[in-house]
Design a protein around this motif. Structure first.
Motif, PDB file in Angstrom:
ATOM      1  N   SER A 190       8.693   9.605   4.788  1.00 17.15           N
ATOM      2  CA  SER A 190       8.299   8.803   5.947  1.00 17.15           C
ATOM      3  C   SER A 190       9.528   8.178   6.584  1.00 17.15           C
ATOM      4  CB  SER A 190       7.318   7.707   5.526  1.00 17.15           C
ATOM      5  OG  SER A 190       7.986   6.700   4.787  1.00 17.15           O
ATOM      6  N   THR A 210       5.883   2.090   5.294  1.00 15.38           N
ATOM      7  CA  THR A 210       5.631   1.226   4.134  1.00 15.38           C
ATOM      8  C   THR A 210       6.901   0.995   3.326  1.00 15.38           C
ATOM      9  OG1 THR A 210       4.949   3.182   2.870  1.00 15.38           O
ATOM     10  CG2 THR A 210       3.194   1.886   3.927  1.00 15.38           C
ATOM     11  N   LYS A 270       4.331  11.197   6.287  1.00 18.67           N
ATOM     12  CA  LYS A 270       3.405  10.070   6.248  1.00 18.67           C
ATOM     13  C   LYS A 270       3.777   9.119   7.389  1.00 18.67           C
ATOM     14  CE  LYS A 270       3.791   6.794   3.113  1.00 18.67           C
ATOM     15  NZ  LYS A 270       3.805   5.519   3.889  1.00 18.67           N
ATOM     16  N   ASP A 297      -0.271   3.869  -2.664  1.00 18.42           N
ATOM     17  CA  ASP A 297      -1.640   4.288  -2.357  1.00 18.42           C
ATOM     18  C   ASP A 297      -1.659   5.290  -1.204  1.00 18.42           C
ATOM     19  OD1 ASP A 297      -4.547   3.986  -2.787  1.00 18.42           O
ATOM     20  OD2 ASP A 297      -4.538   3.141  -0.762  1.00 18.42           O
ATOM     21  N   THR A 298      -0.887   5.024  -0.152  1.00 13.91           N
ATOM     22  CA  THR A 298      -0.861   5.945   0.990  1.00 13.91           C
ATOM     23  C   THR A 298      -0.197   7.266   0.624  1.00 13.91           C
ATOM     24  OG1 THR A 298       1.177   4.883   1.787  1.00 13.91           O
ATOM     25  CG2 THR A 298      -0.893   4.120   2.735  1.00 13.91           C
ATOM     26  N   CYS A 299       0.824   7.228  -0.236  1.00 15.25           N
ATOM     27  CA  CYS A 299       1.472   8.457  -0.695  1.00 15.25           C
ATOM     28  C   CYS A 299       0.524   9.283  -1.563  1.00 15.25           C
ATOM     29  CB  CYS A 299       2.732   8.135  -1.483  1.00 15.25           C
ATOM     30  SG  CYS A 299       4.084   7.450  -0.512  1.00 15.25           S
ATOM     31  N   ASN A 331      -2.736   9.224  -1.550  1.00 16.87           N
ATOM     32  CA  ASN A 331      -3.793   9.777  -0.701  1.00 16.87           C
ATOM     33  C   ASN A 331      -3.335  11.045   0.008  1.00 16.87           C
ATOM     34  OD1 ASN A 331      -5.707   7.849  -1.363  1.00 16.87           O
ATOM     35  ND2 ASN A 331      -5.151   6.486   0.316  1.00 16.87           N
ATOM     36  N   ALA A 332      -2.073  11.073   0.437  1.00 21.50           N
ATOM     37  CA  ALA A 332      -1.535  12.268   1.086  1.00 21.50           C
ATOM     38  C   ALA A 332      -1.514  13.443   0.113  1.00 21.50           C
ATOM     39  CB  ALA A 332      -0.127  11.993   1.611  1.00 21.50           C
ATOM     40  N   ASP A 385       0.810  -1.223   0.000  1.00 21.65           N
ATOM     41  CA  ASP A 385       0.000   0.000   0.000  1.00 21.65           C
ATOM     42  C   ASP A 385       0.844   1.273   0.000  1.00 21.65           C
ATOM     43  OD1 ASP A 385       0.989  -0.400   2.544  1.00 21.65           O
ATOM     44  OD2 ASP A 385      -0.855   0.216   3.573  1.00 21.65           O
ATOM     45  N   HIS A 386       2.126   1.160  -0.307  1.00 20.31           N
ATOM     46  CA  HIS A 386       2.999   2.342  -0.247  1.00 20.31           C
ATOM     47  C   HIS A 386       2.524   3.454  -1.176  1.00 20.31           C
ATOM     48  CE1 HIS A 386       6.502   4.897   0.078  1.00 20.31           C
ATOM     49  NE2 HIS A 386       6.595   4.888  -1.241  1.00 20.31           N
ATOM     50  N   LYS A 389       2.663   6.189   8.471  1.00 19.82           N
ATOM     51  CA  LYS A 389       2.676   4.736   8.281  1.00 19.82           C
ATOM     52  C   LYS A 389       3.980   4.298   7.620  1.00 19.82           C
ATOM     53  CE  LYS A 389      -0.034   0.820   6.626  1.00 19.82           C
ATOM     54  NZ  LYS A 389      -1.282   0.351   5.973  1.00 19.82           N
TER      55      LYS A 389
END
Length: 298
Positions: A124, A205, A201, A109-111, A113-114, A106-107, A203
């Motif tokens: 991160s 990842t 970020k 995807d989370t980036c 989203n930010a 999910d790396h 989380k």
């Protein structure tokens, strides 16, 4: 209507590598296995390889047309490859990943989203993997402080290259310094922070491989290049903190480079504040004992 390539590819992942493919397969598979609802490309920038077929064979075995393989005959360091990859990229966003590191699924995807929430550049912490155990290295948000303070003070934080995710627009004003063989991640982080600022970020990842017992060399010239470039913009305290970090690197990573360490201390001693002078004195004593052990084979 035919779509422009820019509209098709949203993310460009840039991976510098040589013909040392240990870890590269895991790296590339971690990108291909990303759970992100957009198209992305992988730009594998091979440089200074002795055997070009090694990487070619690995790419063929992955059976993916998402990987775009470029070879540079002359490449001073990974920064040249990173800049070349950014120049060739088609995505709206750029993500960097070193060839022996890898991402959780999910790396991206989370980036992304930010960035959808307003971030222009994302960093991160990471998970350090030495092959025997994993250690979580959390960072923190950069607040009302300079990037120098963030990176070098007592409460210093980390901003790992393989976590960097940013809008390609930034590349027009912030490139990797191709004169630096070391401290390039510091330099790039500082330049981006000055231009548009980073978003943290939380989380983890990103997984960074750190081989146990691997010999790691330091480049004193690169440290001095960084120092000469940035010291005019640093406070005396920030200069002292940076120099202390470099001395620790010499003492902990390259004890065999004792003579280089001594010259570094002599040249910059006057820039160190009292607290850091004490810390460095302790490292100096450690190195002296190390040298005696080598001489007398203790």
């Amino acid at each position: 209507m035919k779509l422009d390539l820019w509209e098709i590819v949203l993310i460009s992942v840039i991976v510098p590598c040589t013909d040392r493919v240990m870890g590269l397969e895991k790296c590339l598979k971690s990108i291909l296995n990303q759970n992100v609802s957009c198209d992305f490309e992988i730009l594998l920038i091979e440089n200074n390889s002795f055997d070009r077929e090694v990487v070619k064979d690995l790419i063929k075995s992955l059976h993916s047309n998402m990987i775009k393989h470029h070879y540079l005959d002359k490449c001073e360091n990974a920064n040249v490859a990173r800049n070349y990859g950014a120049y060739k990229s088609c995505g709206k966003y750029i993500a960097y990943l070193d060839a022996d590191d890898w991402w959780a699924e999910d790396h991206l995807d989370t980036c992304l989203n930010a960035c959808k929430k307003g971030a222009k550049a994302v960093y991160s912490g990471f998970v350090l993997d030495n092959g025997e155990r994993q250690v979580e290295k959390y960072s923190r948000a950069i607040k009302d402080e300079t990037a120098y303070h963030f990176l070098f003070n007592d409460n210093k934080a980390v901003a790992q290259t393989s976590s960097f995710f940013l809008s390609k627009d930034i590349f027009n004003s912030c490139k990797w310094d191709e004169k630096l063989n070391r401290s390039q991640d510091y330099d790039f982080f500082i330049e981006v922070q000055k231009k548009i600022g980073w978003s943290y970020k939380p989380k983890l990842t990103v997984y960074v491989y750190w081989e146990i017992g691997a010999k790691r060399s330091l480049c004193g010239e690169a440290f001095e290049t960084f120092y000469n470039k940035h010291s005019p913009f640093m406070t005396n305290k920030e200069i002292s903190e940076y120099l202390c970090e470099i001395v620790k690197a010499y003492a902990l990573v390259s004890k065999e480079e004792y003579h280089k360490f001594s010259r570094f201390i002599d040249r910059y001693r006057n820039y160190l504040d009292r607290k850091n002078s004490i810390i460095i004195s302790n490292y100096y004593i450690t190195l002296i004992f190390y040298k005696l052990k080598v001489i007398f084979k203790l």
